[in-house]
Write a protein that holds these residues in place. Sequence first.
Motif, PDB file in Angstrom:
ATOM      1  N   PHE A  47      -3.274  -6.799   1.185  1.00  0.00           N
ATOM      2  CA  PHE A  47      -3.808  -5.531   1.665  1.00  0.00           C
ATOM      3  C   PHE A  47      -3.703  -4.510   0.536  1.00  0.00           C
ATOM      4  O   PHE A  47      -2.659  -4.395  -0.095  1.00  0.00           O
ATOM      5  CB  PHE A  47      -3.050  -5.039   2.902  1.00  0.00           C
ATOM      6  CG  PHE A  47      -3.402  -5.814   4.129  1.00  0.00           C
ATOM      7  CD1 PHE A  47      -4.414  -5.372   4.965  1.00  0.00           C
ATOM      8  CD2 PHE A  47      -2.747  -6.997   4.441  1.00  0.00           C
ATOM      9  CE1 PHE A  47      -4.769  -6.103   6.093  1.00  0.00           C
ATOM     10  CE2 PHE A  47      -3.092  -7.724   5.558  1.00  0.00           C
ATOM     11  CZ  PHE A  47      -4.103  -7.278   6.386  1.00  0.00           C
ATOM     12  N   ILE A  48      -4.792  -3.813   0.290  1.00  0.00           N
ATOM     13  CA  ILE A  48      -4.814  -2.793  -0.752  1.00  0.00           C
ATOM     14  C   ILE A  48      -4.969  -1.442  -0.058  1.00  0.00           C
ATOM     15  O   ILE A  48      -5.920  -1.226   0.697  1.00  0.00           O
ATOM     16  CB  ILE A  48      -5.960  -3.039  -1.745  1.00  0.00           C
ATOM     17  CG1 ILE A  48      -5.744  -4.405  -2.401  1.00  0.00           C
ATOM     18  CG2 ILE A  48      -6.042  -1.920  -2.768  1.00  0.00           C
ATOM     19  CD1 ILE A  48      -6.900  -4.913  -3.181  1.00  0.00           C
ATOM     20  N   VAL A  49      -4.013  -0.555  -0.307  1.00  0.00           N
ATOM     21  CA  VAL A  49      -4.001   0.776   0.290  1.00  0.00           C
ATOM     22  C   VAL A  49      -4.482   1.772  -0.757  1.00  0.00           C
ATOM     23  O   VAL A  49      -3.929   1.834  -1.853  1.00  0.00           O
ATOM     24  CB  VAL A  49      -2.584   1.158   0.776  1.00  0.00           C
ATOM     25  CG1 VAL A  49      -2.580   2.555   1.402  1.00  0.00           C
ATOM     26  CG2 VAL A  49      -2.050   0.114   1.754  1.00  0.00           C
ATOM     27  N   MET A  50      -5.525   2.528  -0.395  1.00  0.00           N
ATOM     28  CA  MET A  50      -6.083   3.543  -1.297  1.00  0.00           C
ATOM     29  C   MET A  50      -5.921   4.929  -0.682  1.00  0.00           C
ATOM     30  O   MET A  50      -6.240   5.118   0.491  1.00  0.00           O
ATOM     31  CB  MET A  50      -7.590   3.329  -1.493  1.00  0.00           C
ATOM     32  CG  MET A  50      -7.993   2.057  -2.146  1.00  0.00           C
ATOM     33  SD  MET A  50      -9.807   1.911  -2.179  1.00  0.00           S
ATOM     34  CE  MET A  50     -10.255   3.279  -3.235  1.00  0.00           C
ATOM     35  N   HIS A  51      -5.451   5.870  -1.471  1.00  0.00           N
ATOM     36  CA  HIS A  51      -5.504   7.275  -1.073  1.00  0.00           C
ATOM     37  C   HIS A  51      -6.923   7.739  -1.398  1.00  0.00           C
ATOM     38  O   HIS A  51      -7.454   7.433  -2.467  1.00  0.00           O
ATOM     39  CB  HIS A  51      -4.459   8.100  -1.822  1.00  0.00           C
ATOM     40  CG  HIS A  51      -3.069   7.745  -1.416  1.00  0.00           C
ATOM     41  ND1 HIS A  51      -2.420   8.354  -0.366  1.00  0.00           N
ATOM     42  CD2 HIS A  51      -2.209   6.824  -1.897  1.00  0.00           C
ATOM     43  CE1 HIS A  51      -1.227   7.830  -0.221  1.00  0.00           C
ATOM     44  NE2 HIS A  51      -1.066   6.889  -1.141  1.00  0.00           N
TER      45      HIS A  51
END
Length: 169
Positions: A47-51
């Motif tokens: 899972f890649i979390v981006m602001h």
Amino acid sequence: MEFNEVINKRHSVSAFKPDKVEDEKLQQVLNAARLAPTAVNRQPFQFIVMHTTGREAELKRIYQREWLSRAPLVICACAVPSEGWSRMDDKNYSEIDVTIAMDHLILAATDLGLGTCWIAAFDPAAAREVLGLPNGVEPIAFTPLGYPADEPKPKKRKALSELVRYERW
């Protein structure tokens, strides 16, 4: 919330408040994904979390709708097929595993009062480039994550009788 309440409350959110998602809540939804069942417990996903702040143009390349970048966070669920289990006909289960994990994430978010929206209509080449995905990691779905600023619309679903068949005894 009770489980059935979570299922009934979950809806696709496309309007978000500017409020930041607390790190504790983010960790809870990511942990729910981690705990999802996978074939042979291989967990072939990332899972890649981006602001979203300052990333609006990049997000627009991935998905054309403006509202995606209005959530404080966007999460990309990726499959890693080389880590997935394959059954005897060579069907690789990594995409199935990542979708189960994403569903856990979405339901956990709902339970915490957060909004999400399952997004599959994205540009995979742009996603690979923007996220810097290495070969062998495939983007499967995206979701914004934030506090909903809209009200759910009535759900349109097929009747159970259209979706279920029973084996004859």
